[in-house]
Structure formats: structure tokens, C-alpha cells
Scaffold this active site. Sequence first.
Site, PDB file in Angstrom:
ATOM      1  N   ASN A 282       1.761 -13.626 -33.323  1.00 52.25           N
ATOM      2  CA  ASN A 282       3.090 -13.219 -32.840  1.00 52.25           C
ATOM      3  C   ASN A 282       4.126 -14.344 -32.913  1.00 52.25           C
ATOM      4  O   ASN A 282       5.210 -14.137 -33.469  1.00 52.25           O
ATOM      5  CB  ASN A 282       3.007 -12.650 -31.425  1.00 52.25           C
ATOM      6  CG  ASN A 282       2.385 -11.268 -31.397  1.00 52.25           C
ATOM      7  OD1 ASN A 282       2.287 -10.586 -32.407  1.00 52.25           O
ATOM      8  ND2 ASN A 282       1.942 -10.851 -30.220  1.00 52.25           N
TER       9      ASN A 282
ATOM     10  N   THR B 168       1.296 -22.780 -30.841  1.00 53.48           N
ATOM     11  CA  THR B 168       1.410 -21.386 -30.422  1.00 53.48           C
ATOM     12  C   THR B 168       0.733 -21.123 -29.086  1.00 53.48           C
ATOM     13  O   THR B 168       0.776 -20.018 -28.586  1.00 53.48           O
ATOM     14  CB  THR B 168       0.782 -20.454 -31.480  1.00 53.48           C
ATOM     15  OG1 THR B 168      -0.575 -20.823 -31.658  1.00 53.48           O
ATOM     16  CG2 THR B 168       1.524 -20.541 -32.797  1.00 53.48           C
TER      17      THR B 168
ATOM     18  N   HIS C 282      -1.485 -16.074 -31.543  1.00 50.04           N
ATOM     19  CA  HIS C 282      -1.073 -17.042 -32.554  1.00 50.04           C
ATOM     20  C   HIS C 282      -0.192 -16.370 -33.611  1.00 50.04           C
ATOM     21  O   HIS C 282       0.771 -16.957 -34.088  1.00 50.04           O
ATOM     22  CB  HIS C 282      -2.294 -17.679 -33.229  1.00 50.04           C
ATOM     23  CG  HIS C 282      -3.119 -18.488 -32.291  1.00 50.04           C
ATOM     24  ND1 HIS C 282      -3.095 -19.866 -32.280  1.00 50.04           N
ATOM     25  CD2 HIS C 282      -3.990 -18.115 -31.321  1.00 50.04           C
ATOM     26  CE1 HIS C 282      -3.926 -20.305 -31.342  1.00 50.04           C
ATOM     27  NE2 HIS C 282      -4.476 -19.263 -30.749  1.00 50.04           N
TER      28      HIS C 282
ATOM     29  N   ASP D 166      -0.227 -23.106 -37.934  1.00 53.41           N
ATOM     30  CA  ASP D 166      -0.616 -23.107 -36.528  1.00 53.41           C
ATOM     31  C   ASP D 166      -1.307 -24.433 -36.262  1.00 53.41           C
ATOM     32  O   ASP D 166      -2.125 -24.890 -37.066  1.00 53.41           O
ATOM     33  CB  ASP D 166      -1.580 -21.939 -36.279  1.00 53.41           C
ATOM     34  CG  ASP D 166      -1.882 -21.736 -34.818  1.00 53.41           C
ATOM     35  OD1 ASP D 166      -2.443 -22.665 -34.189  1.00 53.41           O
ATOM     36  OD2 ASP D 166      -1.588 -20.652 -34.304  1.00 53.41           O
TER      37      ASP D 166
END
Length: 149
Positions: A29, A138, A27, A116
Site C-alpha cells: 500500500n 514502510t 508494504h 522497500d
Amino acid sequence: MEESKELQIQEKKVPHLVILPLPFQGHVNPMFQLANLLHSKGFSITIIHTNFHSPNPSNFPNFHFEFIADDLSDGKIWIEDPISAVYILNDTCQEPLHDCLSRLLSDGLVTCIIADEAFYGTKDVADQLKLLRILLGTTAPLVSPPWRL
């Protein structure tokens, strides 16, 4: 003196984005890749991250970091039951996230937040603070996570 005032006005015009990744490598990255891309386009970036699995800010000199409590200092739950850990994270981070964003807003530092998609607790906080919230998926959509049902 006039030049300094003009510089301050220009700095305030820079859109300031707040990035909210979950503290899982898969998540973090993609969120940091997006943050790097947006920064290269002129956006100012603040990363709000949990204390758990927190990145080293010195590795990311272009970003400002804020860290919030997550009540998950014991990493065992992340390994044994990561889905439960996501639920716990969403529950326990709402108040610290609200406080952090309120402080950033009072300093005039938030244009919008990019969260996210699994950080669904950010919706209530964004609504309370009347902030624009954008979600970034993600994870691969092979299995529908429980927060999408």
C-alpha cells in the site's frame, strides 16, 4: 515524420522509476501510494512484484508490471513465520530481479529503483547494475527489524 521522432525523444526524457515492494499488504500500500504520487508528477512507473500476492495489473492502468519468481508459492510460511519469509524472499529473488532489471536497462527504462527497506537483497543487484537505489520505510519503527541491526 519529424513530429513522431520528436515525440519519441520526449518519451525517452521521462524519468522511469522501478518500484520494488515486498508482497505484504502493509508494504504494498505505501509503495503504491508513492508510485501514484510520483506518476502524478510525470514519472513513468514500473512495478516489479513477486508472483506471490501479486496485484492485478488491470487495477493499475498507469503502471507497467513485471513479475518475478519468488519460490514462495506455498503461502503457509508467510502466515507462520513472516520474518523467515522475508529472508527467503531476499535470497531467492536476487537472480530473477537482476535478470528483470537487466532487461529493463537494455530497453533504457530505468532511471532509479525505489525499494522497500526490508527488500535488502536489492542492494547487491543495484550495485551490480550500477543503479541508484532509494529505500522507503514502510513499517512503523516500533521494533528494529533484524536487517537494521
